[in-house]
Design a protein around this motif. Structure first.
Motif, PDB file in Angstrom:
ATOM      1  N   UNK A   1       0.867  -1.319  -0.065  1.00 38.99           N
ATOM      2  CA  UNK A   1      -0.003  -0.198  -0.070  1.00 38.99           C
ATOM      3  C   UNK A   1       0.958   1.364   0.177  1.00 38.99           C
ATOM      4  N   UNK A   2       1.918   1.383   0.924  1.00 38.53           N
ATOM      5  CA  UNK A   2       2.812   2.562   0.965  1.00 38.53           C
ATOM      6  C   UNK A   2       3.696   2.828  -0.357  1.00 38.53           C
ATOM      7  N   UNK A   3       3.776   1.689  -0.771  1.00 41.41           N
ATOM      8  CA  UNK A   3       4.726   1.943  -2.150  1.00 41.41           C
ATOM      9  C   UNK A   3       3.712   2.310  -3.484  1.00 41.41           C
ATOM     10  N   UNK A   4       2.335   1.741  -3.328  1.00 40.85           N
ATOM     11  CA  UNK A   4       1.695   2.361  -4.626  1.00 40.85           C
ATOM     12  C   UNK A   4       1.146   3.635  -4.122  1.00 40.85           C
ATOM     13  N   UNK A   5       0.987   4.013  -2.804  1.00 38.77           N
ATOM     14  CA  UNK A   5       0.516   5.523  -2.819  1.00 38.77           C
ATOM     15  C   UNK A   5       1.664   6.374  -2.989  1.00 38.77           C
TER      16      UNK A   5
ATOM     17  N   UNK B   1     -13.389   6.275   7.362  1.00 45.44           N
ATOM     18  CA  UNK B   1     -12.490   6.584   6.261  1.00 45.44           C
ATOM     19  C   UNK B   1     -12.634   5.535   5.020  1.00 45.44           C
ATOM     20  N   UNK B   2     -13.741   6.342   4.169  1.00 46.50           N
ATOM     21  CA  UNK B   2     -14.167   5.419   2.821  1.00 46.50           C
ATOM     22  C   UNK B   2     -13.076   5.259   1.787  1.00 46.50           C
ATOM     23  N   UNK B   3     -12.586   6.490   1.637  1.00 46.34           N
ATOM     24  CA  UNK B   3     -11.594   6.492   0.667  1.00 46.34           C
ATOM     25  C   UNK B   3     -10.248   5.833   0.716  1.00 46.34           C
ATOM     26  N   UNK B   4      -9.985   5.790   1.976  1.00 46.38           N
ATOM     27  CA  UNK B   4      -8.885   4.876   2.523  1.00 46.38           C
ATOM     28  C   UNK B   4      -8.966   3.634   2.509  1.00 46.38           C
ATOM     29  N   UNK B   5     -10.301   2.942   2.683  1.00 46.61           N
ATOM     30  CA  UNK B   5     -10.628   1.571   2.831  1.00 46.61           C
ATOM     31  C   UNK B   5     -10.604   1.230   1.295  1.00 46.61           C
ATOM     32  N   UNK B   6     -11.102   1.946   0.356  1.00 47.12           N
ATOM     33  CA  UNK B   6     -11.071   1.615  -0.775  1.00 47.12           C
ATOM     34  C   UNK B   6      -9.690   1.863  -1.578  1.00 47.12           C
ATOM     35  N   UNK B   7      -8.647   2.628  -1.058  1.00 48.95           N
ATOM     36  CA  UNK B   7      -7.270   2.324  -1.606  1.00 48.95           C
ATOM     37  C   UNK B   7      -6.819   1.049  -1.062  1.00 48.95           C
ATOM     38  N   UNK B   8      -6.772   0.775   0.201  1.00 46.41           N
ATOM     39  CA  UNK B   8      -6.084  -0.472   0.754  1.00 46.41           C
ATOM     40  C   UNK B   8      -6.951  -1.666  -0.007  1.00 46.41           C
ATOM     41  N   UNK B   9      -8.387  -1.601  -0.220  1.00 46.22           N
ATOM     42  CA  UNK B   9      -9.102  -2.752  -1.129  1.00 46.22           C
ATOM     43  C   UNK B   9      -8.289  -2.854  -2.311  1.00 46.22           C
ATOM     44  N   UNK B  10      -7.912  -1.863  -3.051  1.00 49.36           N
ATOM     45  CA  UNK B  10      -7.429  -1.592  -4.593  1.00 49.36           C
ATOM     46  C   UNK B  10      -5.652  -2.095  -4.326  1.00 49.36           C
TER      47      UNK B  10
ATOM     48  N   UNK C   1      -5.203  -1.377   9.921  1.00 48.07           N
ATOM     49  CA  UNK C   1      -4.372  -0.902   8.858  1.00 48.07           C
ATOM     50  C   UNK C   1      -4.819   0.653   8.505  1.00 48.07           C
ATOM     51  N   UNK C   2      -6.188   0.779   8.648  1.00 51.68           N
ATOM     52  CA  UNK C   2      -6.438   2.304   8.531  1.00 51.68           C
ATOM     53  C   UNK C   2      -6.109   3.175   9.681  1.00 51.68           C
ATOM     54  N   UNK C   3      -5.860   2.521  10.877  1.00 55.19           N
ATOM     55  CA  UNK C   3      -5.285   3.148  11.914  1.00 55.19           C
ATOM     56  C   UNK C   3      -3.739   3.696  11.814  1.00 55.19           C
TER      57      UNK C   3
END
Length: 446
Positions: A257-261, A290-299, A401-403
């Motif tokens: 996740x941190x690599x992709x972001x 945190x809906x957008x963050x949830x989506x980014x983690x799912x992606x 993860x979101x925390x």
């Protein structure tokens, strides 16, 4: 394998191995539903998988079937749904984040040092899972970043067990094990180290529980032992399964996740906007919304699933929905990594890191309402498995993860620091890894 499955008309491939052995791989959602749900009774952790993983996982929940699996699942399911455990997890995650992870990142930013962020996240997850599952603090995420014998043994054991699946024939690794030679000798030593650690934990926990008239601890091991299930080998298998589930999966997901972001400034901007908007909320109310963050983690997990491929074994002859015949005893693997890269499932833009594919806005035409998360069915996106074996810790994993994302990104930028012209190399053991780690520089945000 992803390319082969992508080019197959049915997204299924039959691999012919030496000595007449077959193995079936599929990235077809109808087949996945058939294997994981509608014909669950046929596709089990068969002899091939159980034998290959037994040295490490024993009869733990990930390596067993029937009554033993049902019993472990039932107890774990009950515990995961208690409010007291959820509160305990929130407390553990927040303590580890604020008292250990943030100070280490802050020091790295001040000193301009390069950190292996994969190692840091594994230490964070290991401290967490030990506290949540066993009420024990290994304190791996302290400034000295100590070498921990158990963690090294666990890493070696997972790697060598994974390599067994790639042998031309199981007889090869079995011969090495009988001769106590090479990788199998290393595996024996590693597993002894892992089980010794787990047994020591269980012994101390039993002693503690015997000294108390009632259960005061919220950790999962205390709950298992106090419900009368005190067989040492059984408890050891449970301990090892929880560590595998809690340490390797969330740390793998966060690493990628941190690599992709870091490569997608627009996504980073949207996540930061959401973090700052929620900053007045109570901590765990904040991450829930945190809906957008949830989506980014799912992606992120679509492209880099923590468990890239998972297998079952047919206990009787069967035919998959796409017409593939499955002979009794054949290993059948569904392939989340290939499914995340399937144009048939995700469209021509499958290679893009695009959290918006998980979102839709409320509001009338022409208006911009707030984002709503739109999940995929678990047979199209089997990152948390599906059917009766679906991951019990899914909600807890997202919460953790979101925390971490909110706590880290609010204060720091994570900047990859690979050598010129190099990037991460994906390796798949039982869970995914970046080969050689994830070197980063930490920068304080203004």
């Amino acid at each position: 394998m992803s390319e082969i499955l992508g080019n197959s008309p049915t997204s299924t491939f039959v691999l012919h191995r030496p000595l007449g052995r077959l193995q079936i791989f599929t990235a077809n959602p109808s087949n996945v539903q058939h294997i994981l749900k509608s014909h669950f009774h046929i596709y089990q952790k068969g002899a091939f998988f159980r034998m290959t993983q037994a040295d490490l996982l024993g009869d733990g929940i990930f390596n067993t079937n029937g009554e033993s699996w049902k019993f472990q699942r039932q107890i774990a399911s009950h515990e995961f749904n208690t409010k007291s455990l959820r509160k305990f997890i929130e407390h553990v995650v927040d303590t580890e984040l604020n008292s250990r992870l943030i100070p280490i990142l802050s020091a790295a930013a001040a000193d301009k040092t390069v950190l292996d962020f994969q190692d840091i996240l594994q230490r964070f997850a290991f401290d967490n899972v030990c506290a949540i599952a066993f009420g024990y603090d290994p304190a791996l995420l302290v400034p000295s970043l100590p070498e921990e014998k158990f963690m090294k043994c666990f890493e070696d054991a997972v790697r060598i067990i994974s390599q067994r699946f790639r042998h031309v024939h199981p007889l090869l690794w079995k011969a090495k094990r009988r001769l106590d030679f090479g990788s199998e000798k290393k595996l024996r030593i590693a597993v002894e180290g892992v089980r010794e650690f787990a047994k020591e934990l269980i012994k101390e926990k039993k002693q503690l529980l015997n000294e108390k008239s009632e259960l005061e601890s919220f950790d999962l091991l205390s709950r298992f032992l106090s419900s009368g299930h005190s067989d040492e080998n059984f408890a050891t298998d449970i301990v090892i399964s929880f560590i595998l589930a809690g340490r390797d999966t969330t740390s793998a997901a966060l690493t990628w996740f941190f690599w992709l972001v870091s490569k997608n400034a627009d996504v980073e901007g949207e996540i930061l906007k959401e973090i700052y908007e929620k900053s007045e909320s109570p901590i765990f109310e904040e991450v829930k919304d945190m809906i957008y963050t949830h989506a980014a983690l799912s992606e992120s997990m679509r492209l880099y699933p923590p468990v890239p491929v998972d297998g079952k074994q047919a206990v009787e002859d069967d035919v998959l929905p796409d017409g593939t015949f499955v002979k009794k005893g054949t290993p059948v693997a569904y392939h989340p990594y290939a499914m995340g890269r399937s144009e048939k499932i995700w469209g021509k833009d499958w290679a893009e890191f695009k959290p918006e594919r998980w979102l839709e806005r409320d509001g009338m035409a022409g208006e911009e309402g707030k984002w709503n998360f739109v999940g995929r069915d678990p047979y199209t996106y089997p990152v948390f498995q599906a059917g009766p074996r679906i991951c019990l810790g899914k909600e807890m994993a997202f919460l953790q993860m979101k925390r971490v994302v909110a706590g880290v990104m609010r204060r720091f930028r994570v900047v990859p620091a690979f050598e010129e012209g190099k990037g991460p190399i994906f390796v798949a053991y039982l869970t995914t890894k970046m080969e050689g780690g994830f070197p980063v520089r930490i920068e304080e945000r203004a």
